[in-house]
Structures are given as structure tokens and as C-alpha cells.
Design an enzyme around this catalytic site. Sequence first.
Site, PDB file in Angstrom:
ATOM      1  N   CYS A   1      99.133  44.534   6.536  1.00  0.00           N
ATOM      2  CA  CYS A   1      99.454  45.865   6.804  1.00  0.00           C
ATOM      3  C   CYS A   1     101.006  46.120   6.885  1.00  0.00           C
ATOM      4  O   CYS A   1     101.228  47.297   7.310  1.00  0.00           O
ATOM      5  CB  CYS A   1      98.773  45.718   8.513  1.00  0.00           C
ATOM      6  SG  CYS A   1      97.053  45.551   8.643  1.00  0.00           S
TER       7      CYS A   1
ATOM      8  N   HIS B   1     104.743  50.078  15.098  1.00  0.00           N
ATOM      9  CA  HIS B   1     103.455  49.524  14.477  1.00  0.00           C
ATOM     10  C   HIS B   1     102.074  50.017  15.093  1.00  0.00           C
ATOM     11  O   HIS B   1     101.152  50.405  14.791  1.00  0.00           O
ATOM     12  CB  HIS B   1     103.512  48.113  14.189  1.00  0.00           C
ATOM     13  CG  HIS B   1     102.435  47.554  13.388  1.00  0.00           C
ATOM     14  ND1 HIS B   1     102.065  48.113  12.234  1.00  0.00           N
ATOM     15  CD2 HIS B   1     101.336  46.692  13.944  1.00  0.00           C
ATOM     16  CE1 HIS B   1     101.054  47.261  11.577  1.00  0.00           C
ATOM     17  NE2 HIS B   1     100.598  46.346  12.736  1.00  0.00           N
TER      18      HIS B   1
ATOM     19  N   GLU C   1     104.987  43.518  20.349  1.00  0.00           N
ATOM     20  CA  GLU C   1     105.970  44.765  19.764  1.00  0.00           C
ATOM     21  C   GLU C   1     106.848  45.455  20.848  1.00  0.00           C
ATOM     22  O   GLU C   1     108.210  45.428  20.548  1.00  0.00           O
ATOM     23  CB  GLU C   1     105.193  45.891  19.013  1.00  0.00           C
ATOM     24  CG  GLU C   1     106.262  46.760  18.271  1.00  0.00           C
ATOM     25  CD  GLU C   1     105.659  47.852  17.541  1.00  0.00           C
ATOM     26  OE1 GLU C   1     104.396  48.003  17.788  1.00  0.00           O
ATOM     27  OE2 GLU C   1     106.147  48.413  16.766  1.00  0.00           O
TER      28      GLU C   1
ATOM     29  N   LYS D   1      99.363  55.768  14.550  1.00  0.00           N
ATOM     30  CA  LYS D   1      97.972  55.271  14.794  1.00  0.00           C
ATOM     31  C   LYS D   1      97.052  55.764  15.568  1.00  0.00           C
ATOM     32  O   LYS D   1      95.764  55.701  15.342  1.00  0.00           O
ATOM     33  CB  LYS D   1      97.950  53.657  14.487  1.00  0.00           C
ATOM     34  CG  LYS D   1      98.740  52.975  13.367  1.00  0.00           C
ATOM     35  CD  LYS D   1      98.582  51.616  13.377  1.00  0.00           C
ATOM     36  CE  LYS D   1      99.162  50.913  12.274  1.00  0.00           C
ATOM     37  NZ  LYS D   1     100.878  50.859  12.297  1.00  0.00           N
TER      38      LYS D   1
ATOM     39  N   HIS E   1      94.767  53.069  11.790  1.00  0.00           N
ATOM     40  CA  HIS E   1      95.617  52.258  10.985  1.00  0.00           C
ATOM     41  C   HIS E   1      94.997  52.126   9.610  1.00  0.00           C
ATOM     42  O   HIS E   1      93.961  51.798   9.198  1.00  0.00           O
ATOM     43  CB  HIS E   1      95.161  50.556  11.522  1.00  0.00           C
ATOM     44  CG  HIS E   1      95.929  49.785  10.952  1.00  0.00           C
ATOM     45  ND1 HIS E   1      96.835  49.819   9.830  1.00  0.00           N
ATOM     46  CD2 HIS E   1      96.562  48.523  11.415  1.00  0.00           C
ATOM     47  CE1 HIS E   1      97.569  48.935   9.707  1.00  0.00           C
ATOM     48  NE2 HIS E   1      97.437  48.050  10.761  1.00  0.00           N
TER      49      HIS E   1
ATOM     50  N   PHE F   1      98.989  40.571   8.972  1.00  0.00           N
ATOM     51  CA  PHE F   1      98.490  39.230   9.066  1.00  0.00           C
ATOM     52  C   PHE F   1      99.497  38.306   8.167  1.00  0.00           C
ATOM     53  O   PHE F   1     100.035  38.947   6.909  1.00  0.00           O
ATOM     54  CB  PHE F   1      97.068  39.136   8.379  1.00  0.00           C
ATOM     55  CG  PHE F   1      95.978  39.610   9.133  1.00  0.00           C
ATOM     56  CD1 PHE F   1      96.275  39.960  10.527  1.00  0.00           C
ATOM     57  CD2 PHE F   1      94.681  39.422   8.757  1.00  0.00           C
ATOM     58  CE1 PHE F   1      95.332  39.972  11.496  1.00  0.00           C
ATOM     59  CE2 PHE F   1      93.592  39.671   9.496  1.00  0.00           C
ATOM     60  CZ  PHE F   1      93.978  40.096  10.957  1.00  0.00           C
TER      61      PHE F   1
END
Lengths: 376, 395
Positions: B157, B290, B301, B320, B325, B384
Site C-alpha cells: 500500500c 495513511h 500512526e 481514505k 484505500h 504490508f
Amino acid sequence: MMSGRRVVVTGMGSVNAAATGGAAVVAEALERRPSTIAPLKAFDLGASTSRLAAEVEEAAFMAKLDPDSVRRLSRICRMTLAACRLAVEEAGLEGGERVGLVIGSEYGDFRSGSEFFNGFVSRGPAGLSPMLFPSTVMNSMAAVAAIVLGAKAPSVTFNQATIAGDVAVARAAALIAGGRADAVVAGGVDEIFSDVYRNLVRLGALSPMGGGLPEGCRPYAPDHNGPVLGEGATFLVLEEREVARARRAAIRAEVLGAAWGGIPVAPHTAPAGRRDTRAIARRALGQAGVEAGSLARCYGAGNGDPELDDWEVRLLEADGVRDPVSLAPLFGQHGGLGALRVAAAALDARAARPPTLVHGIARGGCRTALVIGPAV
Amino acid sequence: MTRVVVSGLGVVSPYGAGVKTFWTGLAAGDCVIRPLTVFDTSGFRSRIAAEVPAEALAALAASRRRSRADRMALAAAREALADADLAKPDRMDMALVVGAVGGGMLEGEAWYWGELGGPPPAPDIGALRSILPASHADMLAWRLGLGGPRESVVMACASGAASIALGGDLIRSGVTPLVLAGGVDAITRICFMGFNALKLLDPEPCRPFDRARRGMSIGEAAAFVVLEDVEHCRGRRGRALGELLGAGVTTDAHHVTAPHPEGEGMRRAMTAALAAAGREPGDIDYVNAHGTGTPQNDRVEALAMARVFGEGRVLVSSTKSLIGHTMAAAGSVEAAATLLALGHGLIPPTANLRDPDPEVPFDCVAQTARPAGLRAALSNSFGFGGQNVSLIFGR
């Protein structure tokens, strides 16, 4: 020389059809040139027109790993880990915030993706494995390896046909030269997986490419008729020269030039008449201050694909380079092959020979050139 | 040191095609996460996503024989090049860095399903050959005549943001003065099923930074930026939309899917970006987070941002919450959102944020866009594999 900081090779590790080990083992395989291409054993091919492969024995790389600690890892992740470990052990490199990882792969962990999808096809949503899903993303090998190596600088995965390992090494050198890392474990990996193999055959992408000549890997030869698939992982430890010197690492070779580019041609084509206006090989030689005529040799990407072989020869000739040598007959075509060519060039450098050019070209026009020579 | 500016922007998003449409949707705070129609979602925990509207996709000037993702990528890339007003000769040395994960997998899945379900059909060469992430870059380079370095970056991502960070490096190291960088991902069954299997999807539109958040929502998009050496841009009298001041790229080396519990890698990415930009934390007025909406990501975060900026010291929002996303595209889509926020002096809101999580000690610009004089802004992307990328843009 490359712009920015100087980049040297301090270690290598390889899991391939000919050998599994570090520099000494790779050198011995290059010298001995064992026959590795043989009828594929991993799965039944039925009436396939292609039947050959350069396969890696499971035991060869599992001997380098702790079975308990890798029992949940996929086969391609295990090969990656084994090769990376061999490379860092040889280099005596420890992880840290200035250590990066760059992996090139053409197919990634297709096996896990297929298993994940099959779970849904057979059992619906209940058949989906949350354990498998992360492996469907092509950076799963890097994810696992970064943890084991303690690589906390950039960890980058490049997807690229034919020359994935070349792209990874070139980009890793640039990451060091540009200051993003002091050391990068860089290379490539692919495995032979039944779905991929069978569909490449159906697409006519493997020897004999639907033709009638005998199946085999014969790069640059008049009767070349397609690649033979191989598998494995090969990684090098690249380091900034002064950092390597400071920790008294054994410096095996230097990356004297690294250039990469793209010739905008239709995807999956290799038009032999199309020239490279950016003259990538000449550019890399210029960085190294080396004349094409003074090269010890050129390792080419030739894998037996007739159109690609012919295009490569023409592109190299345009840059003043002749008679490329292919390692595909020894290791088979896979994402680690480019890194193996760089490893071979680094081994050449031990004998204080003139520099070696490692050249790469893929259908679709992605092109790389690395000049590897003795560290000065 | 070579300065890198953004001289072109192109976006295909769940709002439709084009940067203007994208910004109109963001500024309005319009959440377009709706029931998923691209494939059957029966039996899944979450059945919603943010799709590129069918009519917008159909109107794209790209052959319908191409994969859904390729069509989106080509349209966004063309818009970025047109926005930068680049002539054909400029493109011959132009690098292309594409962040990708799914490739043409949506079409590949359909082919594969057919294989499993019945007698083997004739190989659909198009579907198989465009299945890999690198297929986008090969197609774009060919169609757009881009002759410089070509790279397909797979960093989960964080891929789209990584493409911009690595593209900026190519300019700073003198490899090329021009880079087309960005990311693309279409919704695929594998992605949708995978995040469902991990129970990371909210059955309702995602609610980043909300106390009741239950996960993320999937989206799809393509976004590209033209990065350019500032002197090259001046030399051709190009227009700079903003400046890429710095980028930080780090790896957690902690866990394959979970972030480091203290946000250590995230913090290092933000700190590295600040150092590269030559800026202090107090110079950053806005963070495009994010902000996925998963309980874990948002908490970690926020922890990392608090350590870098200090609690409450910067305005934060999550794109998002509006468009889901968008996976490999997310980093470049959010870079575009960040640049547009800087240019317009308006921070897009965090939609669906009704009950702010006390563990997120920031003003997350709930529900409604907020005017703000912005000097510099940071965009976070994580993925990831413990992949962390932070980009800092200035006006």
C-alpha cells in the site's frame, strides 16, 4: 565512475539449480558448468510441448535454514531467505537503519496467490486463508527477508520480466550512491510453479515456442527456439566503499557503472530493428571510464528467445559491444539470473581482469547495463 | 542540491476522471464508498467499496480491451503529461516509475475462474499477459513514448508514494530531469477477499480516527505526477504546481502485516523526509495521513505523528475516508490530494469522523473541509511488509 558515493560488492549468496552457497560455490559452478537443465520433476506436465527446466532441490536451500522457523513460509520465501543469509554471512553484514533490501522478481509468490484463490473457489468466503493473503502481494519475499536481516532502510521490490535481478542490482547501487542506504542486499528470485509454467507453454513463451526444433536453451545460437525456465534466488551485498572499508569487509568488486532505461516498444515485443537512443550500455561504460573494446567480457540477458537474443546483439553492437555470453543454459531463465550474472562479473574481478559488462534487455524494452570491475 | 517540482497532475478516482473532479469531491467531503458492483460480494463481511464510476470508466479514451487498471493508468498518465505541457521530445528521456500491486488481476481472475470451472478455454493472451504489475509500465511507456528508466515498484500500500520518492531520487541523482511517477490499482477479488479474510474491512464506510472505527474500505484509482528538475521546468517555461521537498523511505523489519507497535518505522520515515526537506516539524502545517480506519493503523500512526510533531501540533486528515484505500495508487492519489490542498489552501476533511478517538491527539478535520494557509504538508503511506514512505510537498 558512478555519480555520488562508490559502491562495492562484499558478499554473495545463491540458491540455484547448479549450486547453493556463497562466492566459492558460485565460482565452482561457473567453472564446472554442471548440466542442470533436465525434464521437469516437480509436477506432471501431461502432453506439454515444453518439458525442461532448471530446478532447485528443496534440500539444498533447506540445509541453510532452520526448518522450524521457516515452516510457515512459502517455498519462494525460503529460497529468498537462504540466499540472503548466505550473502550477508559472507559479507559479515549486520542489519540496521542504514541497511536496505532490493528484490527483483518476475512472478513473485504466484503459488500462494493461486492457493488463496483456490480456497475461495472451492469453499467460498470460508475457504479464504488470512495466512496466505499477504503472500499474494509481490513484496512478501522482501517482507520476510527484511525482518530476518534487520534491514530497516528502504526495502523495495521490483516486478520485471527477464531482467528483474539486473534492475534490482542497478537500483540498489543507486540507493547507495544517492545516500538512502549504506548497504543493500540486492538480487532476484523466482520459482517454478505449475500454473505459471503451463500457461507460459500455452502462450508459446518457452522453448520450443510451438516450433519443431528440439527443446533446449541455446542463447544466441542459430537454432535458438525459446527460454527454458529456471528458478532460484541470488543476492549480493552492495556497500558504500568507505563504509565497507571502515568495517574491514572483504571487497570483491566495484560497481563502476550502472544505467537503466526503457525503449518504448509494444509490450511483449522485441523488435530487432528498434534502436536505443539513450545507448544504455555506452552510458554505463562512460560512467566507468571504460572503452567497450577493453571489456573482459559481456554477460548478456540472452535466454534463447530468438527475437530477444537478436535484439540484444544488435543493441550491444550499436554500443560497441560484441559477443555476449549467456548464463541461462546453466541456471535457466528466472528472476535471479541477472544477479547471478553480476555475481559472475564480480568473481571475474577477483582476477583483476578488465571490467565486465552485465547487460539486460527484456521484451517490452526495459534495458539495464552494469559495469563491474576490480575495486580500485 | 537539485530541487524537484511537480509540473503535472493526473487522477482517475472514485469521483470520476480528472483532477478537477477529484478536487471537487475532496473539497466537498463527499464520501463515495458504496455497494460494490464490479463482482459478486455475497457472503462477505464487508460488501462496499469506492469504485471508479462505470460511466467515467467507459468514457476514458482507452481501449476496452485493456485491463480496467490499465485504462485508469493511461487516462491519469495522459492527463498528467498534458497538464505539464510536455512535448514529445521531452518524453524520450523521461523516466517512468509505477507503483503497482494488482496489475491486470481482475481480468486474470476471471480467466482463471473459467479455467477451474470448465474445459480449458483458448488462452486469452491479453488477460494473461497483463496480469503482472509490470504490465502497466510497459503499456504506459509504449503508448506515451517514454524512453527513460522504467520501473515497477511493488511496496504494497506504499507503492504509489514510493514511486514518487524513487522518481525524485532519479532527478536528484542526475539520471533524468523528468519523471512520470504514480500508482494504479483496480479493485480485484483477491484484494477484496484478502482484506475480508483478515477482518480488516469495515462493513460500513470507513471511519478513520473515530473511536468506533472498525476497519478500512477498499477503493480503486490511478494517479500520476510529473516530477521535474526545477531548472528544466524553468527552462521550458513550465508551471510548477508544487515542490517535492523531501521523502523518507524506511522498513519496520518487525512483522509481515502489522506495523511496529510503537510506530518506529513510521517515525523514521517522517523524520527522514523532514531531514531531506531541510524542514523542522513545526514547518509542516498539514499531514495527509495513511489513515486507513483500522484500529491498529490509526492508533500507531497517531503515536508516530505525536512523537514527530508533538500532540495536536499539526492538522491531520484521511483521504481514505472519502474514496477508500486505493491500494497501490493510494500514495500517489494522496500526494495529489496534498498538493491540491496546498494549492487551494483547503484541507479535505476526514469523512465519517463523529466521535474522535482520544488516542489520536490531533485535530483530524472532521466532516468538513477547512481553509488553512499551508506552507508545507506531509503525506504518509504505509504497507504490508513494514513499508513506510513519507513525502513532503511545498507550494
